[in-house]
Design an enzyme around this catalytic site. Structure first.
Site, PDB file in Angstrom:
ATOM      1  N   HIS A  96       0.844  -1.204   0.000  1.00 20.77           N
ATOM      2  CA  HIS A  96       0.000   0.000   0.000  1.00 20.77           C
ATOM      3  C   HIS A  96       0.879   1.253   0.000  1.00 20.77           C
ATOM      4  CE1 HIS A  96      -3.061  -2.608   2.380  1.00 20.77           C
ATOM      5  NE2 HIS A  96      -3.581  -2.428   1.182  1.00 20.77           N
ATOM      6  N   LYS A 155     -18.789  -5.643   7.707  1.00 16.72           N
ATOM      7  CA  LYS A 155     -17.569  -6.450   7.666  1.00 16.72           C
ATOM      8  C   LYS A 155     -16.901  -6.493   9.036  1.00 16.72           C
ATOM      9  CE  LYS A 155     -14.177  -6.115   4.409  1.00 16.72           C
ATOM     10  NZ  LYS A 155     -13.427  -5.531   3.264  1.00 16.72           N
ATOM     11  N   ARG A 168      -1.707  -5.959  -8.551  1.00 21.30           N
ATOM     12  CA  ARG A 168      -0.646  -6.948  -8.339  1.00 21.30           C
ATOM     13  C   ARG A 168      -0.612  -8.011  -9.416  1.00 21.30           C
ATOM     14  NH1 ARG A 168      -2.782  -8.212  -2.440  1.00 21.30           N
ATOM     15  NH2 ARG A 168      -4.621  -7.983  -3.737  1.00 21.30           N
ATOM     16  N   SER A 203      -3.055  -7.831   3.019  1.00 29.62           N
ATOM     17  CA  SER A 203      -3.341  -7.696   4.453  1.00 29.62           C
ATOM     18  C   SER A 203      -3.778  -9.035   5.033  1.00 29.62           C
ATOM     19  CB  SER A 203      -4.445  -6.655   4.676  1.00 29.62           C
ATOM     20  OG  SER A 203      -4.045  -5.407   4.186  1.00 29.62           O
TER      21      SER A 203
HETATM   22  O1  PNS Z   1      -8.787  -2.723   0.878  1.00 27.03           O
HETATM   23  P1  PNS Z   1     -10.066  -3.179   0.249  1.00 27.03           P
HETATM   24  O2  PNS Z   1     -10.961  -3.842   1.260  1.00 27.03           O
HETATM   25  O3  PNS Z   1      -9.833  -4.037  -0.959  1.00 27.03           O
HETATM   26  O4  PNS Z   1     -10.800  -1.835  -0.252  1.00 27.03           O
HETATM   27  C1  PNS Z   1     -11.956  -1.922  -1.006  1.00 27.03           C
HETATM   28  C2  PNS Z   1     -12.595  -0.562  -1.255  1.00 27.03           C
HETATM   29  C3  PNS Z   1     -12.781   0.192   0.036  1.00 27.03           C
HETATM   30  C4  PNS Z   1     -11.709   0.258  -2.168  1.00 27.03           C
HETATM   31  C5  PNS Z   1     -13.947  -0.873  -1.917  1.00 27.03           C
HETATM   32  O5  PNS Z   1     -14.637  -1.761  -1.117  1.00 27.03           O
HETATM   33  C6  PNS Z   1     -14.790   0.350  -2.148  1.00 27.03           C
HETATM   34  O6  PNS Z   1     -14.593   1.054  -3.111  1.00 27.03           O
HETATM   35  N1  PNS Z   1     -15.761   0.585  -1.229  1.00 27.03           N
HETATM   36  C7  PNS Z   1     -16.651   1.706  -1.294  1.00 27.03           C
HETATM   37  C8  PNS Z   1     -18.068   1.288  -1.674  1.00 27.03           C
HETATM   38  C9  PNS Z   1     -18.327   1.541  -3.139  1.00 27.03           C
HETATM   39  O7  PNS Z   1     -18.096   2.625  -3.646  1.00 27.03           O
HETATM   40  N2  PNS Z   1     -18.809   0.500  -3.819  1.00 27.03           N
HETATM   41  C10 PNS Z   1     -19.066   0.536  -5.236  1.00 27.03           C
HETATM   42  C11 PNS Z   1     -17.792   0.238  -6.030  1.00 27.03           C
HETATM   43  S1  PNS Z   1     -18.097   0.294  -7.731  1.00 27.03           S
END
Ligand code: PNS
Length: 158
Positions: free
Chosen positions: A17, A41, A91, A128
């Protein structure tokens, strides 16, 4: 002011990150690291802990600030923050296939673009989830996380 958002759960933040955040900071005037909390979650670390560890880890990177994103839409958060781009590390092909539909949806929602940065090969296997599993099973994860995160992981050891 060209502003970008680096979003994630950061549960916890790792060097993969950090590498993406540092590279994003070179491309944009300001980078907002958005710590998301999806209230359905389960996380290892509370939102406050993730914010604190992330803030400590990025303290030396100029032009970066860390903000909570809650569980709203990322596209809305970007609009509220005046950010024109989302920056994500990629990745492998699996990441790419997962991220492209989200990038297109976010663009549809508010016009925000997503910039993908290829992860350094040294970090391409790091996640993570894997760090938590290796740590829980007694493995050494010091090479993959900043000091603040290692200390945070130690505190969670039961
Ligand atoms: O570290 P992560 O858990 O992979 O992060 C995921 C994250 C937070 C980037 C993703 O879950 C996200 O964009 N969440 C916000 C909700 C949202 O906008 N959902 C629609 C996506 S098209």
């Amino acid at each position: 002011m060209r502003r970008a958002v680096c979003p994630g759960s950061f549960d916890p933040l790792h060097h993969g990150h950090l590498e993406v955040i540092a590279r994003a900071a070179k491309l944009f005037d300001e980078v907002i690291v958005a710590v998301s909390t999806n209230y359905s979650k389960t996380y290892r670390f509370t939102e406050d802990e993730r914010l604190e560890m992330t803030r400590e880890a990025v303290a030396d990177i100029e032009g970066v600030r860390v903000e909570p994103m809650g569980d709203g839409l990322l596209a809305d958060f970007c609009r509220e923050q005046g950010a024109e781009a989302i920056v994500k590390g990629i990745r492998n092909a699996q990441d790419f296939n997962y991220e492209v539909p989200m990038a297109l949806m976010n663009r549809h929602l508010t016009g925000v673009e997503t910039v993908f940065l290829p992860a350094e090969s040294a970090m391409s296997h790091v996640s993570s989830t894997m760090i938590k599993e290796v740590f829980d099973l007694g493995g050494d994860v010091a090479a993959f996380v900043p000091g603040a995160v290692l200390a945070g992981l130690e505190r969670t050891r039961s």
